[in-house]
Motif scaffolding. Structure first.
Motif, PDB file in Angstrom:
ATOM      1  N   SER A  94       2.614  -3.395   8.087  1.00 32.09           N
ATOM      2  CA  SER A  94       2.551  -3.982   9.439  1.00 32.09           C
ATOM      3  C   SER A  94       3.902  -4.548   9.832  1.00 32.09           C
ATOM      4  O   SER A  94       4.512  -5.297   9.060  1.00 32.09           O
TER       5      SER A  94
ATOM      6  N   TRP B 248       1.224   1.857   6.021  1.00 25.33           N
ATOM      7  CA  TRP B 248       0.468   0.780   6.697  1.00 25.33           C
ATOM      8  C   TRP B 248       1.222  -0.549   6.660  1.00 25.33           C
ATOM      9  O   TRP B 248       0.607  -1.606   6.672  1.00 25.33           O
TER      10      TRP B 248
ATOM     11  N   SER C 278       0.824  -1.215   0.000  1.00 29.74           N
ATOM     12  CA  SER C 278       0.000   0.000   0.000  1.00 29.74           C
ATOM     13  C   SER C 278       0.855   1.261   0.000  1.00 29.74           C
ATOM     14  O   SER C 278       1.942   1.297   0.586  1.00 29.74           O
TER      15      SER C 278
ATOM     16  N   GLU D 264     -18.170  -2.791 -11.833  1.00 28.24           N
ATOM     17  CA  GLU D 264     -18.204  -1.355 -11.559  1.00 28.24           C
ATOM     18  C   GLU D 264     -17.376  -0.645 -12.639  1.00 28.24           C
ATOM     19  O   GLU D 264     -16.390  -1.211 -13.138  1.00 28.24           O
TER      20      GLU D 264
ATOM     21  N   GLU E 154     -15.970  -2.737   1.482  1.00 31.53           N
ATOM     22  CA  GLU E 154     -16.573  -2.342   0.195  1.00 31.53           C
ATOM     23  C   GLU E 154     -15.931  -3.122  -0.956  1.00 31.53           C
ATOM     24  O   GLU E 154     -16.622  -3.556  -1.891  1.00 31.53           O
TER      25      GLU E 154
ATOM     26  N   SER F 140      -6.794   0.294  -1.904  1.00 29.28           N
ATOM     27  CA  SER F 140      -7.737  -0.580  -2.624  1.00 29.28           C
ATOM     28  C   SER F 140      -7.332  -0.685  -4.086  1.00 29.28           C
ATOM     29  O   SER F 140      -7.428  -1.750  -4.701  1.00 29.28           O
TER      30      SER F 140
ATOM     31  N   THR G 187     -10.840  -3.761   1.960  1.00 27.74           N
ATOM     32  CA  THR G 187     -11.936  -3.184   2.759  1.00 27.74           C
ATOM     33  C   THR G 187     -13.250  -3.934   2.514  1.00 27.74           C
ATOM     34  O   THR G 187     -13.390  -4.682   1.535  1.00 27.74           O
TER      35      THR G 187
HETATM   36  C1  LIG Z   1      -4.466  -3.128  10.448  1.00 26.60           C
HETATM   37  C2  LIG Z   1      -3.999  -2.899   9.031  1.00 26.60           C
HETATM   38  C3  LIG Z   1      -2.867  -3.537   8.603  1.00 26.60           C
HETATM   39  C4  LIG Z   1      -2.402  -3.308   7.302  1.00 26.60           C
HETATM   40  N1  LIG Z   1      -1.233  -3.909   6.926  1.00 26.60           N
HETATM   41  C5  LIG Z   1      -0.745  -3.659   5.685  1.00 26.60           C
HETATM   42  C6  LIG Z   1       0.519  -4.201   5.311  1.00 26.60           C
HETATM   43  O1  LIG Z   1       1.185  -4.914   6.083  1.00 26.60           O
HETATM   44  N2  LIG Z   1       0.997  -3.909   4.082  1.00 26.60           N
HETATM   45  C7  LIG Z   1       0.309  -3.144   3.195  1.00 26.60           C
HETATM   46  O2  LIG Z   1       0.782  -2.950   2.098  1.00 26.60           O
HETATM   47  N3  LIG Z   1      -0.894  -2.588   3.537  1.00 26.60           N
HETATM   48  C8  LIG Z   1      -1.419  -2.830   4.758  1.00 26.60           C
HETATM   49  N4  LIG Z   1      -2.625  -2.273   5.139  1.00 26.60           N
HETATM   50  C9  LIG Z   1      -3.282  -1.357   4.216  1.00 26.60           C
HETATM   51  C10 LIG Z   1      -4.572  -1.894   3.638  1.00 26.60           C
HETATM   52  O3  LIG Z   1      -4.304  -2.903   2.676  1.00 26.60           O
HETATM   53  C11 LIG Z   1      -5.303  -0.705   3.052  1.00 26.60           C
HETATM   54  O4  LIG Z   1      -5.644   0.157   4.125  1.00 26.60           O
HETATM   55  C12 LIG Z   1      -6.545  -1.101   2.316  1.00 26.60           C
HETATM   56  O5  LIG Z   1      -6.207  -1.803   1.159  1.00 26.60           O
HETATM   57  C13 LIG Z   1      -7.392   0.126   1.955  1.00 26.60           C
HETATM   58  O6  LIG Z   1      -6.630   1.069   1.281  1.00 26.60           O
HETATM   59  P1  LIG Z   1      -6.618   2.601   1.735  1.00 26.60           P
HETATM   60  O7  LIG Z   1      -6.396   2.637   3.206  1.00 26.60           O
HETATM   61  O8  LIG Z   1      -5.692   3.329   0.859  1.00 26.60           O
HETATM   62  O9  LIG Z   1      -8.096   3.111   1.508  1.00 26.60           O
HETATM   63  P2  LIG Z   1      -8.735   3.554   0.107  1.00 26.60           P
HETATM   64  O10 LIG Z   1      -8.449   2.512  -0.903  1.00 26.60           O
HETATM   65  O11 LIG Z   1      -8.329   4.942  -0.180  1.00 26.60           O
HETATM   66  O12 LIG Z   1     -10.269   3.500   0.465  1.00 26.60           O
HETATM   67  C14 LIG Z   1     -10.925   4.558   1.187  1.00 26.60           C
HETATM   68  C15 LIG Z   1     -12.406   4.214   1.260  1.00 26.60           C
HETATM   69  O13 LIG Z   1     -12.956   4.145  -0.071  1.00 26.60           O
HETATM   70  C16 LIG Z   1     -13.559   2.877  -0.290  1.00 26.60           C
HETATM   71  N5  LIG Z   1     -13.334   2.448  -1.670  1.00 26.60           N
HETATM   72  C17 LIG Z   1     -12.163   2.472  -2.330  1.00 26.60           C
HETATM   73  N6  LIG Z   1     -12.330   1.969  -3.585  1.00 26.60           N
HETATM   74  C18 LIG Z   1     -13.625   1.609  -3.690  1.00 26.60           C
HETATM   75  C19 LIG Z   1     -14.412   1.030  -4.736  1.00 26.60           C
HETATM   76  N7  LIG Z   1     -13.867   0.691  -5.902  1.00 26.60           N
HETATM   77  N8  LIG Z   1     -15.715   0.791  -4.489  1.00 26.60           N
HETATM   78  C20 LIG Z   1     -16.280   1.115  -3.285  1.00 26.60           C
HETATM   79  N9  LIG Z   1     -15.583   1.688  -2.263  1.00 26.60           N
HETATM   80  C21 LIG Z   1     -14.282   1.924  -2.465  1.00 26.60           C
HETATM   81  C22 LIG Z   1     -12.863   1.945   0.680  1.00 26.60           C
HETATM   82  O14 LIG Z   1     -13.660   0.803   0.951  1.00 26.60           O
HETATM   83  C23 LIG Z   1     -12.654   2.825   1.888  1.00 26.60           C
HETATM   84  O15 LIG Z   1     -13.826   2.882   2.664  1.00 26.60           O
HETATM   85  C24 LIG Z   1      -3.115  -2.464   6.420  1.00 26.60           C
HETATM   86  C25 LIG Z   1      -4.278  -1.838   6.865  1.00 26.60           C
HETATM   87  C26 LIG Z   1      -4.721  -2.035   8.156  1.00 26.60           C
HETATM   88  C27 LIG Z   1      -5.974  -1.338   8.628  1.00 26.60           C
END
Ligand SMILES: Cc1cc2nc3c(=O)[nH]c(=O)nc-3n(C[C@H](O)[C@H](O)[C@H](O)COP(=O)(O)OP(=O)(O)OC[C@H]3O[C@@H](n4cnc5c(N)ncnc54)[C@H](O)[C@@H]3O)c2cc1C
Length: 376
Positions: free
Chosen positions: A161, A159, A129, A373, A357, A135, A355
């Motif tokens: 971990s 993020w 990420s 989508e 979603e 996402s 997520t």
């Molecule tokens: C506890 C924890 C551990 C993690 N560990 C790691 C790790 O070790 N390595 C790593 O690389 N990442 C890690 N992550 C990151 C995690 O993979 C991302 O947080 C996750 O993929 C969501 O990406 P984002 O936070 O950028 O949110 P975004 O992708 O920006 O999403 C923001 C919001 O928009 C919604 N959304 C986005 N796209 C769509 C769509 N197409 N349709 C509908 N809704 C949508 C999402 O559901 C969310 O509610 C971790 C996250 C957490 C919480």
């Protein structure tokens, strides 16, 4: 859903139960930092010494090659014994990096890393990420410029971990200049001690720093650390993520049934009350998640998208159980073990690993066959 067990499976279960009873550490795992690393590595080394590490790994690579049924039996006993969380800082190595190296790595990569992982001698983290690519992972921007027999990495991950206590990172970067989306990426083994890497832990709302931002400033990584081929990183990453979605979170899913029984024991609601009704609904839902977990793990051939059904059901139920615990126990939740901590941590369940979603999108498009989508 009931498991059909042969007498040898029952013997296996009892053996696992006895071993866990004799070996699960009395002290709880520290939440973070180097103490959590030492604790997890010591536990993994103990599992390995008795033949309980790498349960799903093939025997050729030092694993146990257990059948899905035996994996379920092991994890059922594991959660019953209150063994240390299998989603600790050894998780990425055992469940992502190791299996990815087995599937896509070179012989040198396998020979060097696999024994270290199994024996509890190295911690891995995942660097997929980015601030603008979660996402939508294919929009990642961290670059790796090929320079002789090295790639020079610049950019930022977030993020990640356990990055601050890890030895290696599975790092996904853009190595082909001018490439877009899932083309031109590479999956690279990044030694976390290399010059040019800066790691900044991020504190979550439970007050714990599980994950970190990682910055790369002209970090030189040998080309020989690429896994699965230069510019072929998307395929390697899909291997990594495919492994995770099928079975990796099995302990968490099975643990929900244990948690709800613990909550019922603590709350002791009078029959016929609203609390009793809510708790019995949650108990039934936990049994449903357990049945889905069995079905997904046992189904042959594996159906890749079933993991999203289990993941989503698990994540939303885990949040409901923890919210109910805090509601029912009230101020007492602060005194009764880890409920408040776990409640705060449970918010991340519908984000980590895809997520809610995104899981719903996968279920809609890949399982139900609804229209896809619109993509940008
Ligand atoms: C506890 C924890 C551990 C993690 N560990 C790691 C790790 O070790 N390595 C790593 O690389 N990442 C890690 N992550 C990151 C995690 O993979 C991302 O947080 C996750 O993929 C969501 O990406 P984002 O936070 O950028 O949110 P975004 O992708 O920006 O999403 C923001 C919001 O928009 C919604 N959304 C986005 N796209 C769509 C769509 N197409 N349709 C509908 N809704 C949508 C999402 O559901 C969310 O509610 C971790 C996250 C957490 C919480």
């Amino acid at each position: 859903m009931m498991l059909e067990l042969a007498p040898e499976d029952v013997a296996f279960r009892l053996n696992a139960r006895d071993w866990l009873k004799a070996n699960v550490p009395a002290a709880p795992a520290p939440h973070e930092g180097h103490p959590s690393r030492e604790y997890a590595l010591e536990w993994l080394a103990r599992l390995h010494a008795s033949g309980w590490s790498g349960l799903a790994w093939p025997a050729d690579y030092g694993g146990q090659g257990l059948s899905p049924t035996r994996m379920i039996l092991w994890y059922e006993e594991y959660v019953r014994a209150r063994a240390p969380s299998a989603l600790d800082c050894t998780f990425v190595a055992l469940n992502h990096a190791g299996p990815t190296l087995i599937a896509c790595g070179t012989e040198r990569q396998k020979t060097f890393h696999l024994p270290r992982i199994l024996e509890g001698r190295s911690i891995w983290c995942q660097g997929f990420s980015e601030p603008g690519a979660g996402s939508d992972l294919a929009s990642l921007k961290t670059t790796g410029r090929v320079d002789g027999d090295h790639i020079v990495v610049n950019g930022q991950k977030i993020w990640s971990s356990f990055a601050h206590i890890a030895d290696y990172q599975e790092l996904l970067i853009r190595t082909e200049p001018g490439s877009a989306r899932n083309k031109g990426l590479s999956w690279v083994i990044c030694d976390m001690t290399l010059p040019g890497i800066t790691i900044r832990p991020i504190c979550n709302m439970a007050g714990v720093s599980h994950f970190a931002e990682v910055f790369y400033d002209d970090v030189r990584i040998p080309l020989s650390e690429i896994v699965g081929g230069l510019h072929n990183g998307w395929n390697t990453a899909m291997t990594t993520l495919g492994i995770e979605r099928r079975t990796a979170a099995m302990t968490l899913q099975l643990e929900l049934s244990v948690k709800i029984e613990e909550l019922i024991d603590l709350a002791r609601p009078a029959p016929g009350t609203a609390a009793a009704e809510i708790l019995s609904d949650l108990r039934a839902e936990a049994a449903a998640v357990r049945a889905m977990t069995y079905r997904t793990a046992l189904r042959e051939p594996a159906t890749p998208f079933d993991g999203s059904l289990v993941r989503l059901s698990y994540a939303e139920l885990a949040q409901r159980i923890h919210r109910t615990a805090v509601d029912i126990l009230g101020a007492g939740a602060l005194a009764e073990g880890p409920w408040v901590h776990d409640y705060l941590e449970s918010y991340s369940e519908t984000i980590a690993g895809g997520t809610a979603e995104i899981q719903r999108n996968i279920i809609a498009e890949r399982i139900l066959g609804l229209p896809r989508e619109a993509r940008a």
